[in-house]
Write an enzyme that holds these catalytic residues in place. Structure first.
Site, PDB file in Angstrom:
ATOM      1  N   SER A 140       0.862  -1.184   0.000  1.00 13.56           N
ATOM      2  CA  SER A 140       0.000   0.000   0.000  1.00 13.56           C
ATOM      3  C   SER A 140       0.897   1.232   0.000  1.00 13.56           C
ATOM      4  O   SER A 140       2.127   1.111   0.085  1.00 13.56           O
ATOM      5  CB  SER A 140      -0.858   0.000   1.265  1.00 13.56           C
TER       6      SER A 140
ATOM      7  N   ASP B  54      -0.709  -1.474  -4.132  1.00 14.19           N
ATOM      8  CA  ASP B  54      -2.052  -1.600  -3.577  1.00 14.19           C
ATOM      9  C   ASP B  54      -2.636  -0.194  -3.316  1.00 14.19           C
ATOM     10  O   ASP B  54      -1.881   0.782  -3.184  1.00 14.19           O
ATOM     11  CB  ASP B  54      -1.943  -2.408  -2.276  1.00 14.19           C
ATOM     12  N   HIS B  55      -3.952  -0.141  -3.232  1.00 15.15           N
ATOM     13  CA  HIS B  55      -4.694   1.098  -2.927  1.00 15.15           C
ATOM     14  C   HIS B  55      -3.875   2.389  -3.077  1.00 15.15           C
ATOM     15  O   HIS B  55      -3.286   2.893  -2.115  1.00 15.15           O
ATOM     16  CB  HIS B  55      -5.287   1.013  -1.526  1.00 15.15           C
TER      17      HIS B  55
ATOM     18  N   GLU C  10     -11.495   0.379  -8.498  1.00 19.31           N
ATOM     19  CA  GLU C  10     -12.264  -0.079  -7.325  1.00 19.31           C
ATOM     20  C   GLU C  10     -13.537   0.750  -7.179  1.00 19.31           C
ATOM     21  O   GLU C  10     -13.504   1.977  -7.283  1.00 19.31           O
ATOM     22  CB  GLU C  10     -11.386   0.063  -6.072  1.00 19.31           C
TER      23      GLU C  10
ATOM     24  N   HIS D 137     -11.909  -4.639   4.660  1.00 17.00           N
ATOM     25  CA  HIS D 137     -10.525  -4.638   5.130  1.00 17.00           C
ATOM     26  C   HIS D 137     -10.535  -4.778   6.650  1.00 17.00           C
ATOM     27  O   HIS D 137     -11.346  -4.156   7.326  1.00 17.00           O
ATOM     28  CB  HIS D 137      -9.840  -3.317   4.768  1.00 17.00           C
TER      29      HIS D 137
ATOM     30  N   ASN E  19      -4.222  -9.189   3.957  1.00  9.87           N
ATOM     31  CA  ASN E  19      -3.242  -8.364   4.652  1.00  9.87           C
ATOM     32  C   ASN E  19      -3.338  -8.538   6.172  1.00  9.87           C
ATOM     33  O   ASN E  19      -2.377  -8.909   6.828  1.00  9.87           O
ATOM     34  CB  ASN E  19      -3.432  -6.889   4.271  1.00  9.87           C
TER      35      ASN E  19
HETATM   36  O1  G3H Z   1      -5.630  -4.673  -0.198  1.00  9.43           O
HETATM   37  C1  G3H Z   1      -5.520  -5.347   0.837  1.00  9.43           C
HETATM   38  C2  G3H Z   1      -6.540  -6.329   1.195  1.00  9.43           C
HETATM   39  O2  G3H Z   1      -7.749  -6.018   0.634  1.00  9.43           O
HETATM   40  C3  G3H Z   1      -6.489  -6.725   2.609  1.00  9.43           C
HETATM   41  O3  G3H Z   1      -7.666  -7.125   3.236  1.00  9.43           O
HETATM   42  O4  G3H Z   1      -6.744  -6.828   5.513  1.00  9.43           O
HETATM   43  O5  G3H Z   1      -8.964  -7.840   5.174  1.00  9.43           O
HETATM   44  O6  G3H Z   1      -6.942  -9.093   4.545  1.00  9.43           O
HETATM   45  P1  G3H Z   1      -7.576  -7.761   4.694  1.00  9.43           P
HETATM   46 ZN    ZN Z   2      -7.662  -3.984  -0.396  1.00 11.85          ZN
END
Ligand code: G3H
Ligand code: ZN
Length: 284
Positions: A48, A79-80, A133, A181, A235
């Protein structure tokens, strides 16, 4: 070696999902690679904005390059990423994919910026995949007292998904389908809307990515690959595993000061957790 696009297409054809695991440092990175090797599967590592600032964007890009030169099928995802400039930076740095996360923006704005990211990625000639997204999945991979507000009210519709994909040209889509998340401290499994996944996948015709994998049932997570989620993100569970391992180590020997000793248990826990998920997503 397959490109990420080819690996994701193969996952879709094989009706499985590839695992995407977030890492903050090289210990977790090595653990994820070891787990992928043990399972004999390709793997994505994700960072991220916060994780790549801590890790060092160029450090992780260099580690991935070195692993690939050694024959490891590992892909690097930004990521994001919340801005066009942030997306440009990782495309320039050679990431395999980037997620422009405009899910908090009005649809038109989300589409417009996602389209700009796609244009930049295409013009780079690097083959970087762009993920968009929409909907509400929450923002942080942490322990939560309560679910993020309005989560269940903002699941992605087939119409929204089709409009977004058509107008933005993204390569992959992360819809809101019931996951979030993070993980609830008091327990409780989010229910993944499997019917919605299948309907969205057949309407958009591109691979879907399931975010917020931690905390969902194993049965649901083993099914999503068959329905159209070709990548699943984990994550929170990686973070929990790392911390638990380190805590156990320090509890066993409070005087230990050698990082390579007290971190080792954390690495082992991350490896175990990662391998469990890779196998689950791949139906192994
Ligand atoms: O982008 C990261 C994931 O969407 C993490 O999701 O923290 O619920 O496993 P999580
Ligand atoms: Zn995510």
């Amino acid at each position: 070696m397959q490109t990420l696009k080819e690996a994701v297409e193969a996952a879709w054809e094989g009706k499985i999902a590839l695992g995407h695991f977030n890492v903050s440092d090289s210990n977790q990175f090595n653990a994820v690679l070891a787990a992928a090797a043990a399972a004999g599967m390709p793997v994505l590592v994700g960072v991220s904005e916060g994780e790549r600032k801590f890790f060092g964007m160029r450090n992780i890009a260099a580690l991935v390059r070195a692993a690939r030169e050694a024959g490891v099928q590992v892909y690097l995802n930004a990521d994001h990423t919340y801005s066009l400039d942030g997306c440009k930076e990782v495309i320039d740095a050679g990431f395999d994919s980037v997620i422009f996360d405009g899910s908090h923006l009005p649809m038109e704005e989300n589409i417009a910026t996602a389209r700009n990211v796609v244009e930049y990625a295409r013009a780079s000639g690097k083959g970087t995949l762009v993920e968009g997204e929409i909907g509400r999945i929450g923002t942080s991979s942490k322990l939560l007292e309560v679910p993020p507000e309005d989560m269940d009210k903002d699941l992605t519709t087939v119409e929204e998904a089709a409009l977004f994909v058509r107008e933005s040209g993204v390569d992959m889509l992360a819809p809101a389908v019931g996951t979030m998340h993070g993980r609830l401290i008091g327990g409780g499994e989010p229910k993944i809307d499997l019917v919605r996944i299948e309907a969205i996948r057949s309407a958009v015709g591109i691979p879907l990515v399931l975010h917020g994998g931690s905390g969902s049932s194993d049965a649901d997570l083993a099914t999503v690959g068959k329905l159209g989620c070709s990548i699943v993100h984990i994550n929170t569970d990686i973070r929990i595993a790392y911390r638990k391992g380190i805590e156990a180590s320090l509890a066993a020997d409070a005087k230990e000061i050698a990082p390579y000793k007290f971190l080792a248990e954390g690495v082992t826990e991350v490896e175990k957790m990662t391998e469990k998920y890779i196998r689950l997503f791949a139906g192994m």
